[in-house]
Write an enzyme that holds these catalytic residues in place. Structure first.
Site, PDB file in Angstrom:
ATOM      1  CG  HIS A 154      40.217  39.309  51.559  1.00  0.00           C
ATOM      2  ND1 HIS A 154      40.131  39.096  50.196  1.00  0.00           N
ATOM      3  CD2 HIS A 154      39.762  40.572  51.758  1.00  0.00           C
ATOM      4  CE1 HIS A 154      39.633  40.170  49.606  1.00  0.00           C
ATOM      5  NE2 HIS A 154      39.398  41.077  50.536  1.00  0.00           N
ATOM      6  NE  ARG A 212      28.703  47.181  46.444  1.00  0.00           N
ATOM      7  CZ  ARG A 212      29.739  46.544  46.999  1.00  0.00           C
ATOM      8  NH1 ARG A 212      29.962  45.268  46.738  1.00  0.00           N
ATOM      9  NH2 ARG A 212      30.543  47.164  47.820  1.00  0.00           N
ATOM     10  CG  ASP A 222      30.812  39.862  44.959  1.00  0.00           C
ATOM     11  OD1 ASP A 222      30.284  40.789  45.600  1.00  0.00           O
ATOM     12  OD2 ASP A 222      31.994  39.890  44.586  1.00  0.00           O
ATOM     13  CE  LYS A 252      34.272  38.730  46.551  1.00  0.00           C
ATOM     14  NZ  LYS A 252      34.649  39.908  45.797  1.00  0.00           N
ATOM     15  CB  SER A 300      31.153  42.093  48.341  1.00  0.00           C
ATOM     16  OG  SER A 300      32.097  41.900  47.338  1.00  0.00           O
TER      17      SER A 300
HETATM   18  N1  URA Z   1      36.347  44.014  47.425  1.00  0.00           N
HETATM   19  C1  URA Z   1      35.326  43.159  47.213  1.00  0.00           C
HETATM   20  O1  URA Z   1      35.543  41.983  46.915  1.00  0.00           O
HETATM   21  N2  URA Z   1      34.080  43.612  47.358  1.00  0.00           N
HETATM   22  C2  URA Z   1      33.781  44.878  47.688  1.00  0.00           C
HETATM   23  O2  URA Z   1      32.633  45.239  47.811  1.00  0.00           O
HETATM   24  C3  URA Z   1      34.860  45.776  47.890  1.00  0.00           C
HETATM   25  C4  URA Z   1      36.141  45.317  47.757  1.00  0.00           C
END
Ligand code: URA
Length: 428
Positions: free
Chosen positions: A86, A172, A165, A191, A187
């Site tokens: 990621h 957010r 999320d 995932k 967050s």
């Molecule tokens: N990317 C995400 O998936 N979540 C966040 O809070 C910030 C960047």
């Protein structure tokens, strides 16, 4: 009162600096996902978390509750070791494109569930969608089948994965509560953990073009995410990498696909190759695959073969001509000198304004749009030499892109070369 707890009590506790219990956190995330807590209450709680943080137990509970808001992907039927990557996102960050087939060619299974871009950093799916015929949506059975047959999949995440999320990130975004390390870490990691991979390598970027511009903050985010991954049984490490200069020589969807194919053909820009190999080595190490140098599989064509199979398996034609924008406007250097700095943020904004990115989730992107730069830090240029090519389908976008690039190149006489990888971050 909406069940076991009172949302106002939970908000006030966090506002006043008291730690929340696991039961309170589990309840609040579940109730919010189901619509039983109002958006304004969740936004007040997100702001209280941004201001007062979450301790280790609270963060573990928050992340666990986010994962439990939806289904987990079951990769039990995948025959190879699974490992994912990621990136926190950057300008010209096309690394997933060569990396996933390269690591698969070395023997791992790489399920890369990706997103579309928003703002100045591009999304991996937007890049791949510039390949004629390629589709981002796969069923779970197709995903597992492709991991067993090809070894690499890059596709859209199912809407069943971490629904909390999707709601919370959107909230957010409009309430000034994105820049909170515990909220970002939970967050991203919820995932990634819900995707069911055995191992994970994080590319946490720092510098002007990064989402986390400050290096100390980026390091703290990396450490927080690594510890969360380890606590959930996912072998996780992070590389802290530089995003003050954009990666490679291109930012834009089809332009980045073409540059990635150059890397897969054994060439490509040195920094893109360096980061691809650094991440590939970490991923193979995390997956316990030893004795293979991924550089060999870039040189011998195996990574390219896997790329072609991966694109074909998702309906794409790896030999199709990539879309090109209608207009190309060239910017030339107005003096001689050595490029000392090329500002990643400015290049990202210019590519976005040319049509490569979107301002709102539902906006389309232009596959051919973007920026090509002809000089990187350390290169000597002469007055009149091309610095940038601006690609767009709409010439009216060019002045705004030029404004973004104003001052983006700093000339000097010397440049100190540096590596893209700043440091490796492991759990303490
Ligand atoms: N990317 C995400 O998936 N979540 C966040 O809070 C910030 C960047």
């Amino acid at each position: 009162m909406t069940g076991t707890f009172d949302a106002v009590d939970v908000i006030c506790a966090k506002r006043d600096g008291s730690p929340l219990s696991t039961e309170q956190i589990t309840w609040v995330i579940d109730a919010y996902t189901k619509g039983a807590i109002a958006e304004e209450q969740m936004s007040a709680l997100a702001m209280a978390v941004l201001l007062n943080g979450l301790n280790t137990d609270e963060l573990a509970a928050w992340t666990g509750a986010m994962i439990d808001s939806g289904a987990r992907l079951d990769l039990g039927a995948v025959e190879r070791k699974t490992v994912d990557k990621h990136s926190t996102g950057g300008v010209g960050d096309k690394i997933t494109l060569p990396l996933a087939p390269l690591v698969a060619a070395c023997g791992a299974a790489v399920p890369q569930l990706s997103g579309r871009g928003l703002g100045h950093t591009g999304g991996t799916l937007d890049k791949l969608e510039s390949i004629p015929g390629w589709r981002a949506t796969l069923s779970n059975d197709e995903l597992i089948g492709q991991l067993n047959d090809v070894g690499a999949v890059i596709c859209a995440a199912s809407s069943e994965l971490v629904p909390a999320d999707r709601k919370l990130y959107a909230l957010r975004d409009v309430t000034g509560t994105v820049q909170s390390i515990p909220l970002i870490a939970s967050s991203i990691m919820s995932k990634k953990i819900a995707e069911g991979c055995g191992a994970l390598v994080l590319d946490v970027k720092t510098g002007t073009g990064a989402f986390m511009k400050d290096t100390d903050q980026a390091r703290l985010l990396a450490k927080t995410m690594v510890e969360l991954g380890q606590a959930h049984g996912v072998e996780t490490i992070a590389l802290l990498t530089d995003m003050s200069t954009p990666l490679g020589y291109t930012a834009g969807n089809a332009l980045e696909v073409a540059e990635s194919v150059e890397v897969l053909a054994g060439g490509g820009p040195a920094d893109v190759v360096e980061l691809t190999l650094a991440l590939a080595r970490e991923m193979l190490n995390q997956a316990g695959i030893t004795g293979i140098d991924p550089a060999d599989h870039l040189a011998n064509g195996k990574a390219m073969d896997t790329w072609r199979s991966m694109i074909r398996a998702q309906g794409g034609d790896p030999d199709a001509k990539l879309p090109r924008a209608n207009e190309v406007h060239t910017v030339t250097a107005d003096r001689d000198g050595v490029v000392e700095r090329l500002d990643a943020y400015a290049v990202g904004i210019a590519a976005w304004r040319l049509g490569a990115g979107r301002a709102r989730k539902e906006d389309p992107v232009s596959p051919g749009a973007g920026v090509v730069w002809h000089a990187r830090p350390g290169d000597r240029v002469r007055a009149g030499q091309p610095l940038f090519d601006l690609h767009t389908d709409d010439a009216a976008r060019i002045p705004a892109a030029l404004a973004a690039l104003d001052g983006s190149v700093v000339f000097g006489e010397h440049h100190q070369p540096s590596s893209v990888v700043i440091e490796r971050v492991t759990a303490s």
